[in-house]
Design a protein around this motif. Structure first.
Motif, mmCIF file in Angstrom:
data_model
loop_
_atom_site.group_PDB
_atom_site.id
_atom_site.type_symbol
_atom_site.label_atom_id
_atom_site.label_comp_id
_atom_site.label_asym_id
_atom_site.label_seq_id
_atom_site.Cartn_x
_atom_site.Cartn_y
_atom_site.Cartn_z
ATOM 1 N N GLU A 152 -14.757 -22.963 79.353
ATOM 2 C CA GLU A 152 -13.660 -23.447 78.636
ATOM 3 C C GLU A 152 -14.090 -24.397 77.822
ATOM 4 O OE1 GLU A 152 -9.047 -22.207 79.773
ATOM 5 O OE2 GLU A 152 -10.191 -23.774 81.135
ATOM 6 N N ASP A 153 -14.638 -25.696 78.545
ATOM 7 C CA ASP A 153 -14.938 -26.720 77.581
ATOM 8 C C ASP A 153 -16.342 -27.007 77.311
ATOM 9 O OD1 ASP A 153 -12.293 -27.509 78.317
ATOM 10 O OD2 ASP A 153 -12.878 -28.132 80.451
ATOM 11 N N ALA A 154 -17.114 -25.865 77.286
ATOM 12 C CA ALA A 154 -18.341 -25.903 76.707
ATOM 13 C C ALA A 154 -18.309 -25.846 75.139
ATOM 14 C CB ALA A 154 -18.944 -24.798 77.469
ATOM 15 N N ASP A 155 -19.259 -26.547 74.759
ATOM 16 C CA ASP A 155 -19.181 -26.655 72.967
ATOM 17 C C ASP A 155 -19.838 -25.596 72.647
ATOM 18 O OD1 ASP A 155 -21.686 -27.117 73.496
ATOM 19 O OD2 ASP A 155 -21.725 -29.301 73.164
ATOM 20 N N ALA A 156 -20.019 -25.247 71.214
ATOM 21 C CA ALA A 156 -20.448 -24.108 70.668
ATOM 22 C C ALA A 156 -21.996 -23.896 70.798
ATOM 23 C CB ALA A 156 -20.224 -24.154 69.271
ATOM 24 N N SER A 157 -22.879 -24.979 70.959
ATOM 25 C CA SER A 157 -24.190 -25.117 71.362
ATOM 26 C C SER A 157 -24.218 -24.422 72.718
ATOM 27 C CB SER A 157 -24.706 -26.372 71.223
ATOM 28 O OG SER A 157 -25.877 -26.371 71.532
ATOM 29 N N THR A 158 -23.713 -24.906 73.741
ATOM 30 C CA THR A 158 -23.819 -24.450 74.826
ATOM 31 C C THR A 158 -23.462 -22.979 75.171
ATOM 32 O OG1 THR A 158 -22.926 -26.717 75.627
ATOM 33 C CG2 THR A 158 -22.851 -24.930 77.555
ATOM 34 N N ARG A 159 -22.550 -22.652 74.481
ATOM 35 C CA ARG A 159 -22.122 -21.232 74.385
ATOM 36 C C ARG A 159 -23.201 -20.416 73.928
ATOM 37 N NH1 ARG A 159 -16.834 -19.553 74.884
ATOM 38 N NH2 ARG A 159 -17.028 -18.200 72.921
#
Lengths: 152, 206
Positions: free
Chosen positions: B137-144
């Protein structure tokens, strides 16, 4: 025999599946072997990224969805006592029958308006419609109410 | 240098870069209890409520293996429901020669193989459909994006490797649970997970 740790050993280290002794030996090797340390970091990267994707979770609504697909018709859950289902059936039949009979008589009256004395007016025909409705309820009401009561 | 392997029982929730490695979804004990035996017998006679108990009990592991096969949460749900429908239809043929779970898991594996043969695997993050309370949920777009790239690499693995990897790293199952779901020795699970991680790491590095 190998000079390096295997992928399986690294993988077990990541998952905490090694004994303390084995873990200490492998960790010590990683501190002195850049090649193995690099492979270890790459495997950790895969594990961490996958863990961040989040698991698929079963929800109670899925069980309801499965049951719904077993036999959709039987999932209509009408749990009425016989008296209540008879009352509902009687009212529904009466309303339907009165509407049809009254509309039919009104139509007949308008068609034969010119023949006045030969055709009964809509008003005078309404008791006949009511009587016909009662007969219908008496005949079909019990059958319909039994059907509703069994549908649980 | 020879590094010997001495395995031990999994420790209490170790962490990996801050992510708990021992995170597990609620998994029932797979031993056939008298209550489960009774539920199976009642379900064989057409009792839907008894079958619902079995669905509740085995829903999570079946969904786990379906997701580990399809990499698509919505498709996994649909496939899991198909598995249970097939179980309902075939329940009368279940003679109790194996545990109910063994029979059900075999059914799920076969369905997964059929589904993967029919359709290509297109990975989607579970968080896109199930946004309730997990780390992504809290992961940023890059992590996703990275996670999706790793999932895409996992999609190219053979089905047994992909299942083992995702059951471990996404669904959080232990080695023994994976061995039971895949019906293979635990040593095979170890080698599959290791090989899968190495292959995905290599693909992701390209």
């Amino acid at each position: 025999m190998s000079d390096h740790v295997t992928d399986e050993q690294l993988s077990l280290l990541i998952d905490g599946e090694l004994s303390l002794t084995a873990r200490a030996a492998i960790t010590s090797h990683l501190n002195t072997c850049p090649s193995c340390a690099e492979r270890h970091d790459a495997l950790v990267g895969v594990a961490v990224s996958l863990r961040l994707t989040g698991p698929a979770r079963w929800r109670p609504a899925f069980t309801a969805g499965v049951l719904e697909r077993l036999a959709p018709r039987r999932r209509i859950d009408v749990a009425l006592p016989i008296s209540a289902s008879f009352a509902i059936a009687a009212v529904a039949l009466a309303a339907f029958h009165l509407t049809v009979v009254t509309a039919g008589l009104a139509f007949a009256g308008s068609m034969f308006e010119g023949l006045g004395q030969f055709v009964p007016s809509v008003v005078s025909a309404r008791p006949a419609g009511t009587l016909a409705s009662l007969v219908t309820i008496a005949l079909f009401g019990p059958l319909l109410s039994l059907r509703l009561a069994r549908w649980r | 240098m020879e590094i010997s392997l001495a395995l031990q029982e999994a420790e209490s929730v170790p962490t990996l870069d801050g992510v708990p490695t021992g995170r597990r979804l609620e998994q029932p004990s797979r031993a056939t209890t008298p209550a489960e035996q009774l539920a199976v017998e009642r379900a064989q006679q057409g009792d839907e409520r008894a079958f619902a108990e079995l669905v509740d009990r085995y829903g999570q592991p079946i969904l786990s293996i379906c997701y580990a096969s399809t990499l698509d949460p919505a498709e996994a749900e649909d496939l899991a429901q198909e598995v249970f429908l097939a179980a309902w239809r075939g329940l009368r043929g279940f003679r109790g020669e194996s545990a109910f779970s063994t029979w059900l898991f075999a059914l799920a594996r076969n369905r997964c193989v059929d589904r993967v043969r029919r359709a290509s695997v297109r990975p989607r993050l579970a968080v896109e459909d199930h946004s309730e309370g997990h780390a992504a949920e809290d992961a940023d777009a890059s992590t996703r994006r990275t996670a999706l790239a790793i999932l895409a690499a996992a999609a190219s693995l053979s089905l047994p490797l992909r299942q083992a990897l995702l059951l471990r790293d996404v669904q959080g199952l232990g080695y023994e649970e994976i061995a039971e779901l895949q019906e293979v020795p635990i040593g095979t699970v170890r080698s599959r997970i290791a090989a899968a991680r190495a292959a995905v790491a290599e693909k992701a590095d390209r």
